[in-house]
Design an enzyme around this catalytic site. Sequence first.
Site, PDB file in Angstrom:
ATOM      1  N   HIS A  51       3.068  44.502  -3.225  1.00  0.00           N
ATOM      2  CA  HIS A  51       2.929  45.018  -4.580  1.00  0.00           C
ATOM      3  C   HIS A  51       1.568  44.592  -5.126  1.00  0.00           C
ATOM      4  O   HIS A  51       0.842  43.821  -4.483  1.00  0.00           O
ATOM      5  CB  HIS A  51       4.065  44.518  -5.484  1.00  0.00           C
ATOM      6  CG  HIS A  51       4.161  43.034  -5.584  1.00  0.00           C
ATOM      7  ND1 HIS A  51       5.272  42.310  -5.194  1.00  0.00           N
ATOM      8  CD2 HIS A  51       3.273  42.105  -6.028  1.00  0.00           C
ATOM      9  CE1 HIS A  51       5.050  41.022  -5.398  1.00  0.00           C
ATOM     10  NE2 HIS A  51       3.851  40.879  -5.904  1.00  0.00           N
TER      11      HIS A  51
HETATM   12  C1  T46 Z   1       3.275  37.036  -4.804  1.00  0.00           C
HETATM   13  C2  T46 Z   1       4.233  36.482  -3.821  1.00  0.00           C
HETATM   14  C3  T46 Z   1       3.654  35.417  -2.941  1.00  0.00           C
HETATM   15  C4  T46 Z   1      10.887  35.695 -11.450  1.00  0.00           C
HETATM   16  O1  T46 Z   1      11.911  35.801 -12.138  1.00  0.00           O
HETATM   17  N1  T46 Z   1       9.825  34.954 -11.900  1.00  0.00           N
HETATM   18  C5  T46 Z   1       8.676  34.815 -11.197  1.00  0.00           C
HETATM   19  O2  T46 Z   1       7.746  34.139 -11.663  1.00  0.00           O
HETATM   20  C6  T46 Z   1       8.564  35.478  -9.925  1.00  0.00           C
HETATM   21  C7  T46 Z   1       7.293  35.371  -9.097  1.00  0.00           C
HETATM   22  C8  T46 Z   1       9.626  36.213  -9.474  1.00  0.00           C
HETATM   23  N2  T46 Z   1      10.766  36.298 -10.217  1.00  0.00           N
HETATM   24  C9  T46 Z   1      11.910  37.048  -9.682  1.00  0.00           C
HETATM   25  C10 T46 Z   1      11.710  38.551  -9.607  1.00  0.00           C
HETATM   26  C11 T46 Z   1      12.533  38.960  -8.419  1.00  0.00           C
HETATM   27  O3  T46 Z   1      13.857  39.189  -8.820  1.00  0.00           O
HETATM   28  O4  T46 Z   1      12.152  36.623  -8.339  1.00  0.00           O
HETATM   29  C12 T46 Z   1      12.523  37.732  -7.513  1.00  0.00           C
HETATM   30  C13 T46 Z   1      11.577  37.856  -6.333  1.00  0.00           C
HETATM   31  O5  T46 Z   1      10.267  38.205  -6.827  1.00  0.00           O
HETATM   32  P1  T46 Z   1       9.259  39.112  -5.979  1.00  0.00           P
HETATM   33  O6  T46 Z   1       9.974  40.288  -5.433  1.00  0.00           O
HETATM   34  O7  T46 Z   1       8.086  39.380  -6.845  1.00  0.00           O
HETATM   35  O8  T46 Z   1       8.909  38.106  -4.794  1.00  0.00           O
HETATM   36  P2  T46 Z   1       7.717  38.157  -3.764  1.00  0.00           P
HETATM   37  O9  T46 Z   1       7.818  36.938  -2.948  1.00  0.00           O
HETATM   38  O10 T46 Z   1       7.678  39.450  -3.045  1.00  0.00           O
HETATM   39  O11 T46 Z   1       6.374  38.083  -4.648  1.00  0.00           O
HETATM   40  C14 T46 Z   1       6.056  36.879  -5.319  1.00  0.00           C
HETATM   41  C15 T46 Z   1       5.130  37.199  -6.477  1.00  0.00           C
HETATM   42  O12 T46 Z   1       5.750  38.154  -7.326  1.00  0.00           O
HETATM   43  C16 T46 Z   1       3.839  37.764  -5.972  1.00  0.00           C
HETATM   44  O13 T46 Z   1       2.934  37.849  -7.023  1.00  0.00           O
HETATM   45  O14 T46 Z   1       2.081  37.037  -4.585  1.00  0.00           O
HETATM   46  O15 T46 Z   1       5.420  35.966  -4.435  1.00  0.00           O
END
Ligand code: T46
Length: 133
Positions: A51
């Site tokens: 993303h």
């Molecule tokens: C990145 C990689 C390394 C939250 O509620 N608060 C937060 O601060 C974050 C980062 C996520 N969330 C929730 C949202 C989703 O329900 O945690 C779940 C997983 O998040 P996401 O799909 O964004 O996870 P990743 O690992 O794909 O991405 C995250 C960061 O969003 C991104 O910026 O660089 O970790």
Amino acid sequence: MKQPYLIQFNSTLSSKPGILCFAETPKEIPFPISRIYWIFGVDHRVTRGNHAHKKGEQVMIALHGKVTVELENKKGECFTFLLDKGSEGLFVPGNYWRKVTLEKDTVLLSITSTVYDSDNYIRDYREFKGNEL
Ligand code: T46
């Protein structure tokens, strides 16, 4: 357009076991900090991210293990970084498509300039590149 770059953190060696690293804003962390999050418990190699963020900057640090960060901006410029030192960070500007691959047992810390907002995410690559159908 801002570009990603590696940051070398200051570290201290003393008679005590271990290495102490530190970072300050705005020196090594070039933005006011709004949020930190961390990822651990990685029991096998995984690619996360896929993303972009409309706005906001980050510094990523592999506190343990190994992380490959692949970044692409809207102009199609691509960058790949390997993070495998606790004394090193990666500055990631806003508006970069990211793929973040964590090896088993990695601990990744991310320091960000914005609070979490799901509306700040672009999860469709074609939309990010501005050529959605
Ligand atoms: C990145 C990689 C390394 C939250 O509620 N608060 C937060 O601060 C974050 C980062 C996520 N969330 C929730 C949202 C989703 O329900 O945690 C779940 C997983 O998040 P996401 O799909 O964004 O996870 P990743 O690992 O794909 O991405 C995250 C960061 O969003 C991104 O910026 O660089 O970790």
